[in-house]
Every structure is written in structure tokens, then in C-alpha cells.
Design an enzyme around this catalytic site. Structure first.
Site, mmCIF file in Angstrom:
data_model
loop_
_atom_site.group_PDB
_atom_site.id
_atom_site.type_symbol
_atom_site.label_atom_id
_atom_site.label_comp_id
_atom_site.label_asym_id
_atom_site.label_seq_id
_atom_site.Cartn_x
_atom_site.Cartn_y
_atom_site.Cartn_z
ATOM 1 N N HIS A 8 15.696 48.851 48.968
ATOM 2 C CA HIS A 8 14.846 49.909 49.524
ATOM 3 C C HIS A 8 15.697 51.147 49.829
ATOM 4 C CE1 HIS A 8 11.734 47.045 49.792
ATOM 5 N NE2 HIS A 8 11.592 46.922 51.096
ATOM 6 N N CYS A 23 11.752 44.914 56.333
ATOM 7 C CA CYS A 23 12.890 45.419 55.552
ATOM 8 C C CYS A 23 13.008 46.941 55.602
ATOM 9 C CB CYS A 23 12.814 44.923 54.118
ATOM 10 S SG CYS A 23 11.153 44.827 53.453
HETATM 11 N N1 LIG Z 1 10.746 40.315 50.277
HETATM 12 C C1 LIG Z 1 11.320 41.067 51.219
HETATM 13 O O1 LIG Z 1 12.014 42.063 50.925
HETATM 14 C C2 LIG Z 1 11.140 40.704 52.673
HETATM 15 C C3 LIG Z 1 11.922 41.374 53.618
HETATM 16 C C4 LIG Z 1 11.745 41.071 54.992
HETATM 17 C C5 LIG Z 1 10.830 40.109 55.351
HETATM 18 N N2 LIG Z 1 10.090 39.470 54.387
HETATM 19 C C6 LIG Z 1 9.151 38.434 54.819
HETATM 20 O O2 LIG Z 1 9.723 37.178 54.475
HETATM 21 C C7 LIG Z 1 8.674 36.243 54.179
HETATM 22 C C8 LIG Z 1 8.911 35.655 52.776
HETATM 23 O O3 LIG Z 1 8.837 36.727 51.834
HETATM 24 P P1 LIG Z 1 9.191 36.525 50.266
HETATM 25 O O4 LIG Z 1 9.268 37.921 49.762
HETATM 26 O O5 LIG Z 1 10.337 35.608 50.100
HETATM 27 O O6 LIG Z 1 7.830 35.814 49.740
HETATM 28 P P2 LIG Z 1 7.641 34.906 48.423
HETATM 29 O O7 LIG Z 1 8.620 35.269 47.373
HETATM 30 O O8 LIG Z 1 6.202 35.015 48.108
HETATM 31 O O9 LIG Z 1 7.979 33.420 48.939
HETATM 32 C C9 LIG Z 1 7.133 32.760 49.835
HETATM 33 C C10 LIG Z 1 7.744 31.449 50.273
HETATM 34 O O10 LIG Z 1 6.868 30.855 51.231
HETATM 35 C C11 LIG Z 1 6.534 29.530 50.793
HETATM 36 N N3 LIG Z 1 5.171 29.199 51.194
HETATM 37 C C12 LIG Z 1 4.034 29.875 50.891
HETATM 38 N N4 LIG Z 1 2.968 29.230 51.440
HETATM 39 C C13 LIG Z 1 3.456 28.133 52.088
HETATM 40 C C14 LIG Z 1 2.867 27.078 52.816
HETATM 41 N N5 LIG Z 1 1.544 27.008 53.026
HETATM 42 N N6 LIG Z 1 3.681 26.111 53.336
HETATM 43 C C15 LIG Z 1 5.017 26.172 53.145
HETATM 44 N N7 LIG Z 1 5.635 27.144 52.443
HETATM 45 C C16 LIG Z 1 4.869 28.126 51.931
HETATM 46 C C17 LIG Z 1 6.652 29.582 49.284
HETATM 47 O O11 LIG Z 1 6.808 28.259 48.808
HETATM 48 P P3 LIG Z 1 6.287 27.828 47.338
HETATM 49 O O12 LIG Z 1 7.328 28.303 46.368
HETATM 50 O O13 LIG Z 1 6.234 26.366 47.426
HETATM 51 O O14 LIG Z 1 4.958 28.494 47.133
HETATM 52 C C18 LIG Z 1 7.916 30.442 49.137
HETATM 53 O O15 LIG Z 1 9.063 29.661 49.368
HETATM 54 C C19 LIG Z 1 7.351 37.025 54.295
HETATM 55 O O16 LIG Z 1 6.806 36.834 55.571
HETATM 56 C C20 LIG Z 1 7.796 38.469 54.127
HETATM 57 O O17 LIG Z 1 6.920 39.389 54.766
HETATM 58 C C21 LIG Z 1 10.236 39.734 53.058
#
Ligand SMILES: NC(=O)c1ccc[n+]([C@@H]2O[C@H](COP(=O)([O-])OP(=O)(O)OC[C@H]3O[C@@H](n4cnc5c(N)ncnc54)[C@H](OP(=O)(O)O)[C@@H]3O)[C@@H](O)[C@H]2O)c1
Length: 366
Positions: free
Chosen positions: A266, A137
Site C-alpha cells: 500500500h 493495513c
Molecule cells: N490482506 C491484508 O492486507 C490485510 C491487512 C490487515 C488485516 N487484514 C485482515 O486479516 C484477515 C485475513 O485477511 P486475508 O487477506 O488473509 O484473507 P483471505 O486471504 O481471504 O484468507 C482468509 C483466511 O480465513 C480463513 N477462514 C475463512 N472463513 C473461515 C471459517 N469460517 N473458519 C475458519 N477459517 C476461516 C480462510 O481459510 P480457508 O482457506 O480454509 O478458507 C483463510 O485462511 C481479515 O480480517 C482482513 O481484514 C488483511
């Protein structure tokens, strides 16, 4: 064009990580864009299996991640932690889906394109592993604007300092920031003695995970993991990703990434140097014409982007444009974008829509 195909013949989409911070925004983005999808399958960990989420106005039951969940899937959007993506994206690709991954797992892989549709859309076809990566991001916050300027004046040096919101660390980051803000609310005694905020929070909340230090009433100069020689993975990621997306392997980049007590959106302070002479007026005009960039730049009227004013919006917002006084061919800018929307969900959906446009002849034939 796809919307003219009956829904049952349209591509099937799997959204893996539908319950997360990015996944939740993805549900809203998919609900508001032109509907090019047939079935949308929602997937998360077994913890969330059976939950019902709303997408395109329809209640949809979340399925647990498994090999079978990818049967018949044309495009799979992955919004899960990097280790989960590293294991499961190849499984989805092996079962025939084109994967668009938002994690860091494949961004540095030379066989995986890193795509920003406004900058390098043709790269979506260069996907030998069946996987397309979306940038981090911090990179996405500035790359649309930098891409537009690179096109005209050739970017040679980029010095960037980020101010990254808590939701960049997912749901856990948002929860932690709210808990910390609650714990310090009304505490006028805090912020006067070294360590007083840390002590107040550890009394009530324990360690400040997922952040490296207290975030309320503070800023934290550490985003990501240790990457050696004092750098973080986020900082070196910005360097590698800017080079890869712009197709500029010799671009000189130095980034410092800082977490700030903002929920979402951001900001990046950018010092950009170009091979060709460039004026602020020329840069402003190029950004006004760039799709997905909005120039908000009248500081005398206090008009400039701030996270609180642009959160929830699709574009990248650019302000505080200045000619650097002591550096030739160099423009200073302050850029803000919603990290969950422009910095994650929207970029993935736009990539997926480009993939679908390519799939139309296949879909109409089946
Ligand atoms: N947040 C940002 O601004 C942003 C920006 C760019 C990229 N990203 C990337 O996008 C990805 C998601 O980020 P997020 O911020 O949305 O994280 P998050 O809020 O922690 O959400 C994580 C997601 O992954 C699922 N998950 C976790 N462990 C799993 C497993 N073993 N099997 C299947 N599903 C699983 C969770 O499901 P449950 O609810 O069932 O646990 C939830 O839906 C990450 O790789 C992050 O680096 C994030």
C-alpha cells in the site's frame, strides 16, 4: 530469553487463517524470526483441514477451527474474516489464549487495545478481554512514521489519501486482479471510451467483485463497506485507529481510501500538521532514527518508495518529504509498506513476541 527455554516448555502458538493471504506471509515471517515458539498449530476452515503447510521448515497439517483446537494454546493469532474472528476470538480467550486479531472485529472496542509495538507497546498489558487488535493495513502503512513525528512535534491534523493494493482484499483480491490483467493484456483498444474496460471485463469475467469497479487499467475510490454519510469503513477506521494508537482523541483526521492495480504494498500520501514548528530536515532525522522506518528521499535521483520496489520488505518507506507551501507546521510525505507484511503479519507477530516476553516467568515456572 525464551529461546533458552527447551522447546517443549515454550509457548504454544495457534495461527488461525493459516491458508489466507496474511496467513501465508505469517508462515514465512514465523519461519525467519528468532524461534520463541514451542508447537505452532495451523488452523483454517474445514475446507482446508488436512492440507499440509510449511512453517519453520516443518510440514504441518492444517486443523479445522473448533473449540478444542485452542486447548493448551498460549497465544492465538487470528487472520480470518471479521465475522469469524468476532465469533471465535472470545472462544480462544476463554480457553486461556491471548488473542492477537488482525480483523476489524475488535479495533473499536474500548476493552481491546489496538497495538503497534513501535508506537504503543505498553498497551499489550491492557487487555481485559484477553484480546489485542492489530490495525488496518492503511493505518499501519503510515503509523510508525507518524508515531515518531508525533512524539517530537505533536500531530494535530492528518489528511491522508491511500493507494491500496489488491491483496488488501485477500486471496480473492489477488486472483481477481490477475484475471482482469489477463483479460485486458494487449488490448490497445481499451481505455479510450467511457465504460470500455468495464464492458471488456464483464464479457469475460462477470462482475468485478471483490472490488467496487474494474481494477485493471483503473483506480477505485472505495475500500471497505459503507459507513454512512458517504464514508467507507476503511476511511473512518483510519481516523479512529490513528487517534486510538497515538492516544490523541482530538486528532483531526480525514482519509480517502483508493484501490489501485498493484498486487501487494500500500501507499499513502500524507499531509501532517503539528503543534510545534517542524522542518523537513528535523522530520527526516527523526524518521531516520525510527526503528522500522527507512527514508528513501532523493527525488532528483528518482529515489522515492514505490510499491513495486519495496514489496516483500519489513520496514515502512518514506519519501517525497516536503514542507507544505501554504500550511504552517505541515509536512507532506509519500509512504509505502507491504500490506501483508508490515501492514498485517509482522505487526501481529511483533505483538505476540511482546506477550511472550511477559509470559516468560510463567513459562519457566511450569
Ligand atoms: N490482506 C491484508 O492486507 C490485510 C491487512 C490487515 C488485516 N487484514 C485482515 O486479516 C484477515 C485475513 O485477511 P486475508 O487477506 O488473509 O484473507 P483471505 O486471504 O481471504 O484468507 C482468509 C483466511 O480465513 C480463513 N477462514 C475463512 N472463513 C473461515 C471459517 N469460517 N473458519 C475458519 N477459517 C476461516 C480462510 O481459510 P480457508 O482457506 O480454509 O478458507 C483463510 O485462511 C481479515 O480480517 C482482513 O481484514 C488483511
Amino acid at each position: 530469553m525464551t529461546s533458552r527455554i527447551p522447546r517443549e516448555a515454550r509457548p504454544t502458538l495457534a495461527l488461525v487463517g493459516a491458508t489466507g493471504a496474511v496467513g501465508s506471509v505469517m508462515l514465512r515471517v514465523l519461519s525467519h524470526r528468532a524461534d520463541v515458539w514451542g508447537e505452532i498449530r495451523l488452523v483454517a476452515s474445514p475446507r482446508s483441514a488436512g492440507r499440509t503447510l510449511l512453517v519453520r521448515g516443518e510440514d504441518t497439517v492444517v486443523q479445522p477451527l473448533s473449540e478444542e483446537v485452542f486447548d493448551g494454546v498460549d497465544v492465538a493469532l487470528f487472520d480470518v474474516p471479521g465475522d469469524v474472528a468476532a465469533q471465535w476470538a472470545p472462544v480462544a480467550a476463554d480457553r486461556g489464549a491471548v488473542v492477537v486479531d488482525n480483523s476489524a472485529a475488535f479495533r473499536a472496542d474500548p476493552d481491546v487495545p489496538l497495538v503497534v509495538p513501535q508506537v504503543n507497546p505498553a498497551q499489550i498489558r491492557n487487555r481485559p478481554r484477553g484480546i489485542i487488535a492489530s490495525p488496518t493495513c492503511a493505518t499501519l502503512t503510515m503509523i510508525d512514521a507518524l508515531g515518531a513525528l508525533h512524539h517530537g512535534w505533536q500531530l494535530t491534523e492528518l489528511v491522508a489519501a491511500s493507494y491500496q493494493a489488491a491483496s488488501g482484499a485477500g486471496r480473492e483480491g489477488v486472483e481477481r486482479l490477475h484475471d482482469e490483467l489477463e483479460a485486458v493484456a494487449g488490448r490497445r483498444d481499451l481505455g479510450h471510451q467511457a465504460g470500455d474496460v468495464r464492458a471488456a471485463l464483464s464479457d469475460t469475467l462477470g462482475e468485478s467483485l471483490p472490488f467496487a469497479a474494474p481494477l485493471a487499467l483503473n483506480v477505485v475510490p472505495w475500500v471497505g463497506d459503507s459507513a454512512g454519510d458517504g464514508w467507507t469503513s476503511e476511511e473512518l477506521g483510519v481516523r479512529h485507529e490513528a487517534r486510538k494508537i497515538l492516544g490523541a482523541p482530538d486528532l483531526r483526521v480525514s482519509a480517502t481510501c483508493v484501490r489501485v492495480p498493484v498486487v501487494t504494498a500500500h501507499s499513502v500520501s500524507v499531509h501532517a500538521t503539528f503543534a510545534q514548528p517542524i522542518t523537513v530536515a528535523e522530520a527526516r532525522q527523526a524518521l531516520v532514527e525510527a526503528p522500522s522506518v527507512v527514508v528513501l528521499d532523493d527525488p532528483e535521483q528518482r529515489e522515492f518508495p514505490t510499491p513495486a520496489d519495496i514489496v516483500g520488505s519489513d520496514p515502512t518507506f518514506v519519501g517525497r518529504m516536503r514542507q507544505a507551501v501554504d500550511f504552517p507546521n505541515t509536512i507532506e510525505m509519500f509512504i509505502c509498506a507491504d500490506n501483508l507484511r508490515r501492514g498485517a503479519a509482522l505487526n501481529s507477530v511483533e505483538i505476540a513476541e511482546l506477550v511472550v516476553a511477559d509470559l516468560v516467568p510463567v513459562l519457566t515456572a511450569r
